[in-house]
Design a protein around this motif. Structure first.
Motif, short mmCIF file in Angstrom:
data_model
loop_
_atom_site.label_atom_id
_atom_site.label_comp_id
_atom_site.label_asym_id
_atom_site.label_seq_id
_atom_site.Cartn_x
_atom_site.Cartn_y
_atom_site.Cartn_z
N VAL A 91 0.68 -1.19 0.02
CA VAL A 91 0.19 0.34 -0.08
C VAL A 91 0.96 1.04 0.01
O VAL A 91 0.65 2.14 -0.79
CB VAL A 91 -0.89 -0.06 1.33
CG1 VAL A 91 -1.51 1.34 1.50
CG2 VAL A 91 -1.90 -1.23 1.01
N VAL A 92 1.91 1.34 0.86
CA VAL A 92 2.82 2.55 0.88
C VAL A 92 3.46 2.69 -0.45
O VAL A 92 3.76 3.73 -0.77
CB VAL A 92 3.82 2.26 2.26
CG1 VAL A 92 4.83 3.53 2.04
CG2 VAL A 92 2.86 2.57 3.46
N SER A 93 3.89 1.53 -0.86
CA SER A 93 4.89 1.86 -2.01
C SER A 93 4.00 2.25 -3.23
O SER A 93 4.38 2.98 -4.13
CB SER A 93 5.53 0.40 -2.49
OG SER A 93 6.35 -0.21 -1.45
N ASN A 94 2.75 1.69 -3.42
CA ASN A 94 1.57 2.14 -4.44
C ASN A 94 1.28 3.54 -4.33
O ASN A 94 1.32 4.36 -5.51
CB ASN A 94 0.58 1.15 -4.66
CG ASN A 94 0.89 -0.06 -5.30
OD1 ASN A 94 1.89 -0.16 -6.07
ND2 ASN A 94 0.03 -0.98 -4.83
N VAL A 95 1.36 4.00 -3.13
CA VAL A 95 1.18 5.58 -2.91
C VAL A 95 2.34 6.28 -3.51
O VAL A 95 2.16 7.32 -4.16
CB VAL A 95 0.84 5.97 -1.50
CG1 VAL A 95 0.90 7.45 -1.29
CG2 VAL A 95 -0.64 5.17 -1.36
N VAL A 96 3.59 5.93 -3.17
CA VAL A 96 4.79 6.62 -3.58
C VAL A 96 4.86 6.38 -5.20
O VAL A 96 5.18 7.25 -5.86
CB VAL A 96 6.08 5.96 -2.96
CG1 VAL A 96 7.13 6.26 -3.53
CG2 VAL A 96 6.16 6.08 -1.45
N TYR A 97 4.49 5.14 -5.72
CA TYR A 97 4.76 5.16 -6.96
C TYR A 97 3.58 6.08 -8.04
O TYR A 97 3.92 6.42 -8.65
CB TYR A 97 4.32 3.62 -7.46
CG TYR A 97 5.31 2.74 -6.99
CD1 TYR A 97 6.80 3.15 -6.62
CD2 TYR A 97 5.27 1.20 -6.75
CE1 TYR A 97 7.71 2.45 -6.29
CE2 TYR A 97 6.35 0.52 -6.32
CZ TYR A 97 7.43 1.12 -5.85
OH TYR A 97 8.40 0.22 -5.40
N TRP A 98 2.58 6.14 -7.13
CA TRP A 98 1.33 6.84 -7.85
C TRP A 98 1.87 8.37 -7.85
O TRP A 98 1.53 9.27 -8.69
CB TRP A 98 0.12 6.93 -7.07
CG TRP A 98 -1.03 7.91 -7.57
CD1 TRP A 98 -1.95 7.54 -8.81
CD2 TRP A 98 -1.36 8.89 -6.90
NE1 TRP A 98 -2.72 8.71 -8.84
CE2 TRP A 98 -2.29 9.52 -7.74
CE3 TRP A 98 -1.06 9.59 -5.90
CZ2 TRP A 98 -3.20 10.90 -7.46
CZ3 TRP A 98 -1.40 11.01 -5.41
CH2 TRP A 98 -2.63 11.27 -6.52
N ILE A 99 2.51 8.84 -6.66
CA ILE A 99 3.01 10.26 -6.54
C ILE A 99 4.38 10.48 -7.76
O ILE A 99 4.14 11.53 -8.53
CB ILE A 99 3.72 10.58 -5.37
CG1 ILE A 99 2.55 10.68 -4.28
CG2 ILE A 99 4.13 12.02 -5.18
CD1 ILE A 99 2.76 10.67 -2.68
N GLU A 100 5.12 9.46 -7.60
CA GLU A 100 6.13 9.62 -9.07
C GLU A 100 5.41 9.74 -10.24
O GLU A 100 5.52 10.32 -11.36
CB GLU A 100 7.07 8.29 -8.95
CG GLU A 100 7.85 8.21 -7.76
CD GLU A 100 8.74 6.93 -7.58
OE1 GLU A 100 8.60 6.28 -8.56
OE2 GLU A 100 9.55 6.82 -6.87
N ARG A 101 4.18 9.04 -10.47
CA ARG A 101 3.53 8.84 -11.78
C ARG A 101 3.05 10.16 -12.24
O ARG A 101 3.22 10.63 -13.18
CB ARG A 101 2.40 7.82 -11.89
CG ARG A 101 1.79 7.75 -13.23
CD ARG A 101 0.54 6.85 -13.09
NE ARG A 101 -0.30 6.89 -14.10
CZ ARG A 101 -1.15 7.90 -14.50
NH1 ARG A 101 -1.32 9.05 -13.63
NH2 ARG A 101 -1.89 7.88 -15.66
N GLU A 102 2.34 10.76 -11.06
CA GLU A 102 1.85 12.22 -11.32
C GLU A 102 2.86 13.16 -11.71
O GLU A 102 2.49 13.94 -12.33
CB GLU A 102 1.12 12.31 -10.08
CG GLU A 102 -0.27 11.60 -9.90
CD GLU A 102 -1.14 11.72 -11.01
OE1 GLU A 102 -1.64 12.94 -11.44
OE2 GLU A 102 -1.59 10.64 -11.27
N GLN A 103 3.96 13.14 -10.91
CA GLN A 103 5.00 14.15 -11.26
C GLN A 103 5.58 13.93 -12.86
O GLN A 103 6.04 14.82 -13.23
CB GLN A 103 6.11 13.98 -10.34
CG GLN A 103 5.53 14.32 -8.76
CD GLN A 103 6.87 14.15 -7.93
OE1 GLN A 103 7.80 13.39 -8.04
NE2 GLN A 103 6.65 14.69 -6.81
N ASN A 104 5.75 12.58 -13.05
CA ASN A 104 6.31 12.26 -14.39
C ASN A 104 5.47 12.05 -15.62
O ASN A 104 5.94 12.03 -16.99
CB ASN A 104 7.31 11.17 -14.30
CG ASN A 104 8.38 11.13 -13.48
OD1 ASN A 104 8.88 12.16 -13.19
ND2 ASN A 104 8.30 9.93 -12.63
#
Length: 95
Positions: free
Chosen positions: A77-90
């Motif tokens: 869950v925590v990893s997917n939140v971080v990956y979602w934030i990275e996706r939104e930035q890139n």
């Protein structure tokens, strides 16, 4: 009905969950993104269990299996939140 708890323990103790990161292509943003998933692995603790002396092993394996699902699930869950934030930035929206 007495065998239901034992059957539940056997099924639960058969697997240990581990987090796994996979890379997938996101066509909406035209980038490769990371995604965390849970992967079930067969527990080796009960493979050689054949009689009543296995009850202790089954209980121990079920505690380990349950703990691995809770801990690994939290990591996913925590990893997917971080990956979602990275996706939104890139993300570069494809027109």
């Amino acid at each position: 009905m007495k065998s239901f708890p034992l059957l539940f323990l056997i099924l639960l103790s058969g697997c240990v969950a581990t987090p796994k990161t996979v890379h997938v292509y996101d066509p909406e943003c035209d980038i490769h993104v990371r995604k965390a998933t849970l992967e079930a692995n067969q527990s080796t603790l009960i493979k050689n269990c054949t009689n009543e002396t296995c009850v202790g092993e089954l209980v121990g394996a079920s505690v380990i299996g349950t703990g691995s699902v809770i801990i690994s699930g939290s990591i996913v869950v925590v990893s997917n939140v971080v990956y979602w934030i990275e996706r939104e930035q890139n993300c570069r929206a494809v027109d």
